[in-house]
Scaffold this active site. Structure first.
Site, PDB file in Angstrom:
ATOM      1  N   GLU A 107      -9.155  13.967  15.185  1.00 43.49           N
ATOM      2  CA  GLU A 107      -8.639  14.189  14.055  1.00 43.49           C
ATOM      3  C   GLU A 107      -9.662  15.185  13.257  1.00 43.49           C
ATOM      4  O   GLU A 107     -10.132  15.914  14.251  1.00 43.49           O
ATOM      5  CB  GLU A 107      -8.792  12.947  12.996  1.00 43.49           C
ATOM      6  CG  GLU A 107      -7.785  11.925  13.342  1.00 43.49           C
ATOM      7  CD  GLU A 107      -7.290  10.818  12.232  1.00 43.49           C
ATOM      8  OE1 GLU A 107      -8.123  11.089  11.157  1.00 43.49           O
ATOM      9  OE2 GLU A 107      -6.700   9.986  12.457  1.00 43.49           O
ATOM     10  N   HIS A 136       0.852  -1.331   0.081  1.00 42.21           N
ATOM     11  CA  HIS A 136      -0.038   0.055   0.039  1.00 42.21           C
ATOM     12  C   HIS A 136       0.681   1.471   0.106  1.00 42.21           C
ATOM     13  O   HIS A 136       0.319   2.350   0.470  1.00 42.21           O
ATOM     14  CB  HIS A 136      -1.007   0.027   1.055  1.00 42.21           C
ATOM     15  CG  HIS A 136      -2.086  -0.908   0.682  1.00 42.21           C
ATOM     16  ND1 HIS A 136      -2.338  -2.019   0.267  1.00 42.21           N
ATOM     17  CD2 HIS A 136      -3.474  -0.397   0.800  1.00 42.21           C
ATOM     18  CE1 HIS A 136      -3.371  -2.591  -0.021  1.00 42.21           C
ATOM     19  NE2 HIS A 136      -4.155  -1.543   0.139  1.00 42.21           N
ATOM     20  N   ASP A 194      -5.421   4.866  10.239  1.00 41.48           N
ATOM     21  CA  ASP A 194      -6.788   5.137   9.966  1.00 41.48           C
ATOM     22  C   ASP A 194      -7.471   3.728   9.196  1.00 41.48           C
ATOM     23  O   ASP A 194      -8.471   3.641   9.129  1.00 41.48           O
ATOM     24  CB  ASP A 194      -6.906   6.089   8.833  1.00 41.48           C
ATOM     25  CG  ASP A 194      -6.773   7.259   9.558  1.00 41.48           C
ATOM     26  OD1 ASP A 194      -6.756   7.314  10.793  1.00 41.48           O
ATOM     27  OD2 ASP A 194      -6.478   8.656   8.863  1.00 41.48           O
TER      28      ASP A 194
HETATM   29  C1  LIG Z   1      -5.972   3.727   2.523  1.00 32.68           C
HETATM   30  C2  LIG Z   1      -4.531   3.960   3.469  1.00 32.68           C
HETATM   31  C3  LIG Z   1      -4.733   4.468   4.462  1.00 32.68           C
HETATM   32  C4  LIG Z   1      -3.500   4.980   5.246  1.00 32.68           C
HETATM   33  N1  LIG Z   1      -3.571   5.399   6.449  1.00 32.68           N
HETATM   34  C5  LIG Z   1      -2.781   5.754   7.146  1.00 32.68           C
HETATM   35  C6  LIG Z   1      -2.695   6.439   8.601  1.00 32.68           C
HETATM   36  O1  LIG Z   1      -3.800   6.611   9.156  1.00 32.68           O
HETATM   37  N2  LIG Z   1      -1.337   6.587   9.249  1.00 32.68           N
HETATM   38  C7  LIG Z   1      -0.155   6.337   8.529  1.00 32.68           C
HETATM   39  O2  LIG Z   1       0.726   6.532   9.472  1.00 32.68           O
HETATM   40  N3  LIG Z   1      -0.197   5.617   7.328  1.00 32.68           N
HETATM   41  C8  LIG Z   1      -1.263   5.453   6.754  1.00 32.68           C
HETATM   42  N4  LIG Z   1      -1.058   4.759   5.377  1.00 32.68           N
HETATM   43  C9  LIG Z   1       0.265   4.366   4.691  1.00 32.68           C
HETATM   44  C10 LIG Z   1       0.852   3.166   5.390  1.00 32.68           C
HETATM   45  O3  LIG Z   1       0.923   3.247   6.748  1.00 32.68           O
HETATM   46  C11 LIG Z   1       2.101   2.986   4.378  1.00 32.68           C
HETATM   47  O4  LIG Z   1       1.685   3.038   3.166  1.00 32.68           O
HETATM   48  C12 LIG Z   1       2.529   1.485   4.865  1.00 32.68           C
HETATM   49  O5  LIG Z   1       3.830   1.333   4.391  1.00 32.68           O
HETATM   50  C13 LIG Z   1       1.684   0.570   4.228  1.00 32.68           C
HETATM   51  O6  LIG Z   1       2.032  -0.727   4.565  1.00 32.68           O
HETATM   52  P1  LIG Z   1       2.142  -2.012   3.579  1.00 32.68           P
HETATM   53  O7  LIG Z   1       2.075  -3.138   4.446  1.00 32.68           O
HETATM   54  O8  LIG Z   1       1.123  -1.929   2.551  1.00 32.68           O
HETATM   55  O9  LIG Z   1       3.455  -1.521   2.971  1.00 32.68           O
HETATM   56  P2  LIG Z   1       4.286  -1.785   1.809  1.00 32.68           P
HETATM   57  O10 LIG Z   1       3.672  -1.011   0.936  1.00 32.68           O
HETATM   58  O11 LIG Z   1       4.375  -3.078   1.537  1.00 32.68           O
HETATM   59  O12 LIG Z   1       5.767  -1.238   2.204  1.00 32.68           O
HETATM   60  C14 LIG Z   1       6.232  -0.179   2.561  1.00 32.68           C
HETATM   61  C15 LIG Z   1       7.409   0.127   2.818  1.00 32.68           C
HETATM   62  O13 LIG Z   1       8.004  -0.563   4.098  1.00 32.68           O
HETATM   63  C16 LIG Z   1       9.110  -1.515   3.479  1.00 32.68           C
HETATM   64  N5  LIG Z   1       8.521  -2.851   4.436  1.00 32.68           N
HETATM   65  C17 LIG Z   1       7.204  -3.426   4.282  1.00 32.68           C
HETATM   66  N6  LIG Z   1       7.481  -4.438   5.209  1.00 32.68           N
HETATM   67  C18 LIG Z   1       8.776  -4.322   5.745  1.00 32.68           C
HETATM   68  C19 LIG Z   1       9.227  -5.152   6.915  1.00 32.68           C
HETATM   69  N7  LIG Z   1       8.707  -6.240   7.237  1.00 32.68           N
HETATM   70  N8  LIG Z   1      10.472  -4.928   7.201  1.00 32.68           N
HETATM   71  C20 LIG Z   1      11.133  -3.843   6.755  1.00 32.68           C
HETATM   72  N9  LIG Z   1      10.475  -3.059   5.685  1.00 32.68           N
HETATM   73  C21 LIG Z   1       9.236  -3.361   5.223  1.00 32.68           C
HETATM   74  C22 LIG Z   1       8.813  -1.849   2.123  1.00 32.68           C
HETATM   75  O14 LIG Z   1       9.881  -2.278   1.421  1.00 32.68           O
HETATM   76  C23 LIG Z   1       8.535  -0.498   1.461  1.00 32.68           C
HETATM   77  O15 LIG Z   1       9.541   0.442   1.523  1.00 32.68           O
HETATM   78  C24 LIG Z   1      -2.359   4.746   4.745  1.00 32.68           C
HETATM   79  C25 LIG Z   1      -2.304   3.980   3.479  1.00 32.68           C
HETATM   80  C26 LIG Z   1      -3.359   3.652   2.800  1.00 32.68           C
HETATM   81  C27 LIG Z   1      -3.362   2.788   1.680  1.00 32.68           C
END
Ligand SMILES: Cc1cc2nc3c(=O)[nH]c(=O)nc-3n(C[C@H](O)[C@H](O)[C@H](O)COP(=O)(O)OP(=O)(O)OC[C@H]3O[C@@H](n4cnc5c(N)ncnc54)[C@H](O)[C@@H]3O)c2cc1C
Ligand SMILES: *[C@@H]1O[C@H](CO)[C@@H](O)[C@H](O)[C@H]1NC(C)=O
Ligand SMILES: *[C@@H]1O[C@H](CO)[C@@H](O)[C@H](O)[C@H]1NC(C)=O
Ligand SMILES: *[C@@H]1O[C@H](CO)[C@@H](O)[C@H](O)[C@H]1NC(C)=O
Ligand SMILES: *[C@@H]1O[C@H](CO)[C@@H](O)[C@H](O)[C@H]1NC(C)=O
Ligand SMILES: *[C@@H]1O[C@H](CO)[C@@H](O)[C@H](O)[C@H]1NC(C)=O
Length: 532
Positions: free
Chosen positions: A282, A109, A171
């Site tokens: 918020e 994400h 969120d």
């Molecule tokens: C609908 C939506 C709402 C959101 N709301 C919020 C919010 O309220 N507050 C907030 O803080 N963020 C929010 N986000 C952002 C979200 O926290 C980040 O985009 C987060 O990285 C998404 O997690 P993911 O598992 O999809 O990560 P990925 O997109 O899979 O990875 C993100 C990054 O982290 C690295 N990574 C992933 N897993 C690991 C691991 N285990 N060890 C080391 N590195 C790793 C990846 O290499 C990449 O660089 C939101 C995102 C979306 C899409």
């Protein structure tokens, strides 16, 4: 803004291919140029419990941002932490002669390809989920040990079985523990509990050398602090120990409106510093919208929906304060009184009190409810040109008057969130980058773009508007920091961190991932392709 960064990236990869096929490298394991079939076969030869896939990896070339698509060489579906360690160790042993990189993918994400890698190895962290979720209820401070590939929604459901839940959230809960801990994890609870990275006791990390290391404030503290907010640069988080609290059953969910930005921020700041206050705080900006509540957070179901639909912003900019109070059914009466007491201190437009009551899970999973609806309408898998900023409190008024007043024409492309957070709940030893003031505002432009439109809902228009906002912040020296930062050059990253923090960041990189194998999608460090 366009896609200059994308083409830059391709040019870089191309250079890598040229270099590694022209130079004869005297490194004993350097059979791998990038991309190459020998890389693939060397990976296939590894003895793992899980497996690699080399085809049908399209899912790993996309993310929530839906703007960048980098195709990996291979995806590892690990069955154990040892699989991850073996894979990284293998790439580490190939030495600097190989262009091969390793990127953890949580739930993908990210917004600009941060969890992707052109011709690199992607580790599907979710493959490790679904086990070892151990809740420790004994003692005063309960906690849970989770795999980092676990979704927060799963962590919630599992801990609720013990009457417990994590304290600090995002969120949206359909993202992974490792993914949010690599950034910070900020939501309406952060004013009280700090971000998610302030609520972790211990981590298990696989470093860029393939070493499996436990770390905490007491043990390997530098690595522990480094990976928190570390954008995946120092290691792959495989496990996390997360702090828990007794879970409430119900939530009073409240929205009130302001037309005066000063009154709005004064009340928000009063609430985050008050002794007796709400549990979640918020806010949202609403400009030129008709039908106030039919946005991304559509799940909000006010007690008086007729009244709320009547309320149109027609040209005015309105500010919506969103707060909750958690409770258990047995103290429903006292909570109502408490809420009335707190609301009586605030100066919102009196006729705009919207209140509803939902279960704790329903509240925390609210964005997923919207996701289901948007998916049905085909509106979830759109490009998401998001912009997340952290703004010093003293600058929020100049920011608002220019950005909400002049740059932003409407909020029809998605919600614009705004709420203050106190830095005292953050640990300055982590890698997270914050503005220089004690209190700062998180302002999030959470847009979706219509891919075929060249109007105000089109990608180009929104990207141009984002750039205008960034340009203004820079020209006015507001001391703004990007959250979920995205930059194209190392120079920009250096400015993002500032000289002192940048030095510390580089030092940690050379200690834990000296070959720059990990998470190249952020474009902070580039793997050196050299013969020595
Ligand atoms: C609908 C939506 C709402 C959101 N709301 C919020 C919010 O309220 N507050 C907030 O803080 N963020 C929010 N986000 C952002 C979200 O926290 C980040 O985009 C987060 O990285 C998404 O997690 P993911 O598992 O999809 O990560 P990925 O997109 O899979 O990875 C993100 C990054 O982290 C690295 N990574 C992933 N897993 C690991 C691991 N285990 N060890 C080391 N590195 C790793 C990846 O290499 C990449 O660089 C939101 C995102 C979306 C899409
Ligand atoms: C890390 O800690 C966990 C339990 O806290 C333990 O099971 C594991 O063996 C430790 N790993 C290392 C590499 O020390
Ligand atoms: C932020 O926290 C510090 C330390 O607890 C406190 O002194 C300060 O008043 C807080 N500021 C606000 C606006 O809440
Ligand atoms: C939006 O509101 C402003 C006033 O705040 C008004 O001047 C402008 O014309 C409106 N724009 C649209 C597209 O309705
Ligand atoms: C972190 O904060 C402490 C106390 O507030 C301060 O002494 C220290 O210098 C800070 N460290 C960094 C790296 O900013
Ligand atoms: C959108 O594109 C069409 C066709 O290319 C063009 O006629 C129109 O002027 C464009 N509109 C805007 C707002 O740029």
């Amino acid at each position: 803004m366009g896609y200059p960064s994308t083409s830059l990236f391709f040019i870089r990869s191309f250079t890598i291919i040229l270099l590694s096929s022209c130079i004869i490298i005297d490194f004993d394991l350097c059979f791998s140029t990038v991309p190459s079939s020998s890389s693939s076969s060397s990976l296939e030869a590894l003895r793992l419990e899980g497996h690699f896939t080399f085809e049908n990896n399209e899912f790993a070339a996309r993310d929530f941002g839906n703007r960048y698509h980098f195709h990996p060489l291979a995806v590892l579906h690990p069955k154990s932490v040892a699989d991850i360690a073996e894979t990284i160790k293998h790439v580490w042993r190939m030495g600097p002669g190989s262009g091969l990189t390793v990127t953890a993918r949580g739930h993908g994400h990210s917004l600009q390809g941060q969890s992707q890698s052109q011709q690199g190895i992607i580790i599907s962290m979710e493959a490790l989920g679904g086990r070892e979720l151990r809740v420790h209820t004994a003692g005063e401070s309960p906690f849970v040990d989770v795999c980092a590939g676990e979704l927060w929604i799963t962590v919630l459901h599992e801990t609720l079985k013990h009457g417990l839940a994590p304290k600090s959230w995002t969120d949206y809960l359909h993202i992974t523990v490792g993914g949010t801990l690599s950034n910070a994890g900020i939501s309406g609870q952060a004013f009280r509990h700090g971000p998610q990275i302030s609520n972790v006791h211990q981590l298990e990390v696989v470093t860029g050398k393939g070493e499996v290391v436990n770390c905490s404030k007491e043990q390997n503290a530098d690595l522990f602090h480094g990976v928190l907010g570390g954008l995946g640069q120092f290691g792959i988080i495989t496990k996390a120990r997360i702090s828990l609290e007794p879970a409430p059953k119900m939530v009073k969910w409240i929205r009130v409106l302001y037309s005066d930005f000063f009154a709005f921020t004064r009340d928000q700041e009063k609430l985050i510093s008050a002794e007796k206050t709400f549990d979640y705080i918020e806010g949202m900006v609403i400009k030129n919208r008709t039908g106030l509540l039919n946005n991304w957070r559509v799940s909000f179901d006010p007690q008086d929906p007729v009244h709320s639909k009547e309320f149109v912003s027609d040209g005015r900019t309105l500010y919506c304060l969103e707060v909750t109070k958690t409770f258990n059914p047995e103290n429903s009466d006292t909570i109502t009184q408490e809420i009335e007491g707190m609301l009586s201190q605030l100066s919102y437009i009196p006729s705009t009190l919207f209140m509803s009551e939902v279960s704790y899970v329903e509240f925390l999973d609210r964005v997923h409810t919207s996701e289901i609806i948007l998916r049905e309408k085909g509106l979830w898998d759109l490009p998401h040109p998001w912009l997340n900023l952290l703004i010093p409190r003293s600058k929020i008024h100049s920011f608002a008057s220019h950005v909400f007043g002049n740059i932003l024409t409407d909020t029809n492309n998605g919600p614009v969130l705004i709420y203050p957070v106190n830095k005292s709940k953050w640990d300055n030893r982590t890698s997270a980058v914050l503005p220089e003031e004690d209190v700062f505002y998180q302002v999030a432009f959470l847009y979706h773009a219509n891919p075929t439109s060249n109007g105000t809902d089109g990608l180009e228009h929104i990207l141009t508007q984002n750039q205008k906002i960034l340009d203004f912040c820079e020209a006015a020296h507001l001391g703004v920091k990007q959250y979920l930062p995205h930059y194209v050059t190392q120079e920009q990253w250096r400015a993002h961190f500032g000289p002192r923090r940048w030095e510390a960041f580089v030092q940690r990189k050379s200690a834990y991932d000296p070959l720059s194998i990990l998470a190249p999608g952020h474009r902070i460090f580039q793997k050196e392709i050299s013969s020595s």
